[in-house]
Every structure is written in structure tokens, then in C-alpha cells.
Design an enzyme around this catalytic site. Structure first.
Site, mmCIF file in Angstrom:
data_model
loop_
_atom_site.group_PDB
_atom_site.id
_atom_site.type_symbol
_atom_site.label_atom_id
_atom_site.label_comp_id
_atom_site.label_asym_id
_atom_site.label_seq_id
_atom_site.Cartn_x
_atom_site.Cartn_y
_atom_site.Cartn_z
ATOM 1 C CG ASP A 63 -2.181 4.668 3.757
ATOM 2 O OD1 ASP A 63 -2.092 5.086 2.581
ATOM 3 O OD2 ASP A 63 -3.058 4.914 4.419
ATOM 4 C CG HIS A 102 -2.111 1.009 1.298
ATOM 5 N ND1 HIS A 102 -3.210 0.650 1.854
ATOM 6 C CD2 HIS A 102 -2.146 2.155 0.754
ATOM 7 C CE1 HIS A 102 -4.188 1.824 1.454
ATOM 8 N NE2 HIS A 102 -3.449 2.658 0.981
HETATM 9 O O1 DOR Z 1 -4.043 9.325 4.709
HETATM 10 C C1 DOR Z 1 -4.432 8.838 3.588
HETATM 11 N N1 DOR Z 1 -3.997 9.379 2.654
HETATM 12 N N2 DOR Z 1 -5.469 8.126 3.564
HETATM 13 C C2 DOR Z 1 -5.987 7.477 2.302
HETATM 14 O O2 DOR Z 1 -6.842 7.073 2.305
HETATM 15 C C3 DOR Z 1 -5.424 8.352 1.019
HETATM 16 C C4 DOR Z 1 -4.202 8.733 1.293
HETATM 17 C C5 DOR Z 1 -3.772 9.800 0.099
HETATM 18 O O3 DOR Z 1 -3.789 9.551 -0.961
HETATM 19 O O4 DOR Z 1 -3.112 10.722 0.571
HETATM 20 ZN ZN ZN Z 2 -6.761 4.240 2.254
#
Ligand code: DOR
Ligand code: ZN
Length: 424
Positions: free
Chosen positions: A305, A60
Site C-alpha cells: 500500500d 498494491h
Molecule cells: O493510507 C492510504 N493512502 N489509504 C488509502 O486507502 C489510500 C492511500 C492513498 O492513496 O494515499
Molecule cells: Zn486502500
């Protein structure tokens, strides 16, 4: 040329190896793990005192290319990846334009090849333009190179569309990755709803915005028999639902992000927008639940993430700042804290960062068995350093971990037998 990694502690959970051994890489493959003659032309890396791990795999990341190269691009993002020890990353489709067509997938694959650092596996959109209305053409996206579908950044709210996405994706053997957030319930809340949000007065979203979607989706996974994966889970309720579904025998999986086990919503108390992320940092009881779910096997993968943003997106009031944390360069030492805190044994921790995520998406990565791709991370587990966002390789310097003492880092990152990162 061949490369010999000499005298490190080889930890490869997929093959059950945990022993001091030499690793020989030849022609882009793992040629030997264990003693043997030293090939004449080999370059040698002395790995004594280090761990020799399968290259780390991140399910991710946001690489922002095409369209938002001021935040990150494939070159800077994969440079950050290899600096963090990652040799394979899966990039989310919320680029501009969205990765909902063959052309965008092909562009990402081509750029990543040209750059030649980490391997990049694109994730295609579930719905066109991430609008949650019409499905994309998964066949052509798969042909172009996607390994899964997700509308990450947004949740597929339409239950009927989600059912069809699961069924359609299953016919191409593509897992469906869900960003679990009931948009009406979350209502754009800037942080977790609880004691700290009451104190700060910031807008907030309840834990149930996540767990309600997980509960619904698990019902749909059961209905369709498709492969469902919940992204960046952060709440006790969502993890309880996944635990129960697994106990019932459903083929479902989930990931958690380092910031959700290493920080709580107290990090938002000073209005530091670097602590603004979606799903939000949760209260201590949820952090505890995330750690329990890592310990009991409910969690299948640690994923960063990685969400790099520009200064102009973050240096504004908390409520108006973009969600996201630049996570590739802090993941490994934060994950090691789980081992040092005795939450998970070391072999399980390595598995959560390597072959477990690789297996979920069928990536040819995550192990050092004979003949496997020569993707290796040499880790110095005792290297002590302090997070200084100004020194990040990523273009995104947005981290709530600035100043935090870290222990452990990648010394060498090797992709296809080539050293693509060396520390210092
Ligand atoms: O914190 C986040 N940033 N959560 C998300 O779901 C998208 C991501 C982003 O693309 O910046
Ligand atoms: Zn997300």
C-alpha cells in the site's frame, strides 16, 4: 548478454527449490538453475551469502501519475520499487484523472515501458471517478492492460453496485479488489478507535468499519461466484471472516500491509502524522491477529500500500494530514521480521511476496522455473541499516519507521535479465 548469478541460496517456493545453486539468465528468461558450463559472454554476479529470489511482486502501490507527480511519478515510484526488491507492481487507479478509461491505462503502460524499471500492471477503477455510482467499461480497460479493478482509497458502499461489479468483472476474468471501509461508520476517523484514541483525543474509526464490509462482500462473493480480494486487511474480525469463508470453499483472498503487522496504534500516540494511514494502525490485539492470519494461511499476499505524499500533505496537524505510508523501501526487512520472529517459515514468506500475489492476478511473475521471465531479486539477509527517510528513493518520505533498525535488503534487482538496481 547473459547473466550468471553464482553461488547464492535459490529460494523458489513455486517450484519447491531451496538450495545453493547458480542461476543463468539468457535473453530475458531463466535459462538454468543448477550447475553447468559458464557461457563465455556471461556477466557474473557473485551471490555467495545472498538469497536469490524470484523478483518481488507488490499488488498494491500508488504511483500518483497521472496528476500528482509532486508526490510520486512512474519513474520515481518504480525506482523505489526496484530499490526495495520489487520487479512487478500493481498501481491503484486513484490518480488524477482516475484510471477509469482506456486513455489513462494506456498512458500508465506506456510511461512504465519508457522508464523500463519495474513492470507496472495498472488496476482500473470499479466505478467511474471512484464515485461508487456507475460501473466503468471493464472490456476496454482490460484491452488496454488492467489486471484487476478496485476503487481503492474508497469502498464500494452500494451493495447492489458491488454485486454488479463482481458479476461484470467475472465475465472478463478480472478480480475485484475491495478497500474495505464502511464510510459512515468510519466517519473519517483519523486513527483506530480504542485506548490510544481516547488518550490522544484524535477522531477514530472502529475495527468494525472494516470487518462489516468484509462480511458483506463475502456474502456477495458467494452469491456471484466471482473472484473477490480484500485489500490491506488490518482487523481480527475481517481476517476471521476470510478464514471462515475459505474453510467453506469460497475462492476469496486477502492481503496485509507491513505496517499492520510491524506497528500498533501506539505509533500515533505522539501525534506523528507519518503514522496516519487508512486503514489505521490497530491495537496490539489486532496486530497479533494479523500475524496469526499470516501464520495459518488466511493471508495470501503481503502488499505495501505504498502511498507517497508530499511534505505539505503530511507536515500538518494529525487530523488534517493525508493518509498513507511510503512503503516500498521498508517492506522486505519488515517482512523478514516475521521469519526471524518465527511467525512464518522462510519459504512461505517468500511465497507471500512472489508467486502467491502473482497467481492471484495472473501475472507472469513470481517464479524462477525454466523459461520464466528473468525477474530476480538478490537479497542480503544480514545487511543491517537504519531507516533514514531523507535517503528514500521514493519522492514520498512519509514513513513511521524513521530510525528503526532493519536487517535485510535487496542487493541487486533484475528485470528481464537486466540489472535495474544495484546497492552501493
Ligand atoms: O493510507 C492510504 N493512502 N489509504 C488509502 O486507502 C489510500 C492511500 C492513498 O492513496 O494515499
Ligand atoms: Zn486502500
Amino acid at each position: 548478454m547473459s547473466l550468471l548469478l553464482r553461488g547464492g541460496r535459490v529460494i523458489d517456493p513455486a517450484s519447491g527449490v531451496d538450495a545453493v545453486a547458480d542461476v543463468l539468465l539468457e535473453q530475458g528468461r531463466v535459462a538454468r538453475v543448477g550447475p553447468g558450463p559458464e557461457p563465455a559472454a556471461a556477466r557474473v554476479i557473485e551471490a555467495q551469502g545472498c538469497w536469490v529470489l524470484p523478483g518481488l511482486v507488490d499488488l498494491h502501490v500508488h504511483l500518483r501519475e497521472p496528476g500528482q507527480e509532486h508526490k510520486e511519478d512512474i519513474a520515481s515510484g518504480t525506482r523505489a520499487a526496484v530499490a526495495g526488491g520489487f520487479t512487478s507492481v500493481c498501481c491503484m487507479p486513484n490518480t488524477k484523472p482516475v484510471n477509469d478509461t482506456r486513455a489513462v491505462t494506456e498512458l500508465i503502460v506506456r510511461r512504465a515501458r519508457e522508464v523500463g524499471l519495474a513492470r507496472v500492471y495498472p488496476v482500473g477503477a470499479i466505478s467511474r471517478g471512484l464515485q461508487g455510482e456507475a460501473l466503468c467499461e471493464y472490456a476496454e480497460l482490460k484491452e488496454a492492460g488492467i489486471v484487476a479493478v478496485s476503487d481503492d482509497g474508497r469502498c464500494v458502499m452500494d451493495c447492489g453496485l458491488m454485486r454488479r461489479a463482481l458479476e461484470y468483472a467475472a465475465t472478463f476474468d478480472l478480480p475485484v479488489l475491495q478497500h474495505c471501509e464502511d464510510h459512515q461508520l468510519a466517519c473519517g476517523g483519523a486513527m483506530h478507535e480504542g485506548r490510544v484514541s481516547t488518550r490522544t483525543g484524535l477522531t477514530a474509526q472502529p475495527a468494525q468499519a472494516e470487518s462489516i464490509i468484509v462480511a458483506r462482500d463475502l456474502e456477495l462473493a458467494e452469491l456471484t461466484g466471482a473472484r473477490y480480494h480484500a485489500q490491506h486487511l488490518s482487523t481480527a474480525g475481517a481476517l476471521r471472516h476470510v478464514r471462515e469463508a475459505k474453510a467453506r470453499g469460497l475462492a476469496v483472498s486477502c492481503e496485509v500491509a507491513p505496517h499492520h503487522f510491524a506497528l500498533s496504534d501506539e505509533a500515533c500516540a505522539g501525534y506523528d502524522s507519518n503514522a496516519k494511514v487508512n486503514p489505521p494502525l490497530r491495537s496490539a490485539e489486532h496486530v497479533r491477529a494479523v500475524r496469526e492470519a499470516l501464520a495459518d494461511g488466511t493471508v495470501d499476499a503481503i502488499a505495501t500500500d505504498h502511498a507517497p505524499h508530499a511534505v505539505v500533505d503530511k507536515e500538518v496537524e494529525f487530523g488534517r494530514a493525508a493518509y498513507g505510508i511510503s512503503g516500498l523501501e521498508t517492506c522486505l526487512p519488515l517482512a523478514l521480521e516475521l521469519w526471524r520472529d518465527r511467525v512464518v517459515p522462510l519459504s512461505r514468506l517468500v511465497a507471500l511476496l512472489t508467486y502467491l500475489p502473482a497467481r492471484l492476478l495472473g501475472l507472469p511473475a513470481g517464479t524462477l522455473t525454466l523459461g520464466a521471465a528473468a525477474d530476480v531479486t538478490v537479497v542480503d539477509p544480514e545487511l543491517c541499516w537504519t531507516v533514514d527517510p531523507a535517503r528514500f528513493v521514493s519522492r514520498g518520505h512519509n514513513t513511521p519507521f524513521a530510525g528503526r533498525a532493519m536487517r535485510g535488503a535487496a542487493r541487486y534487482t533484475i528485470v528481464g535479465g537486466e540489472v535495474v538496481f544495484a546497492r552501493g
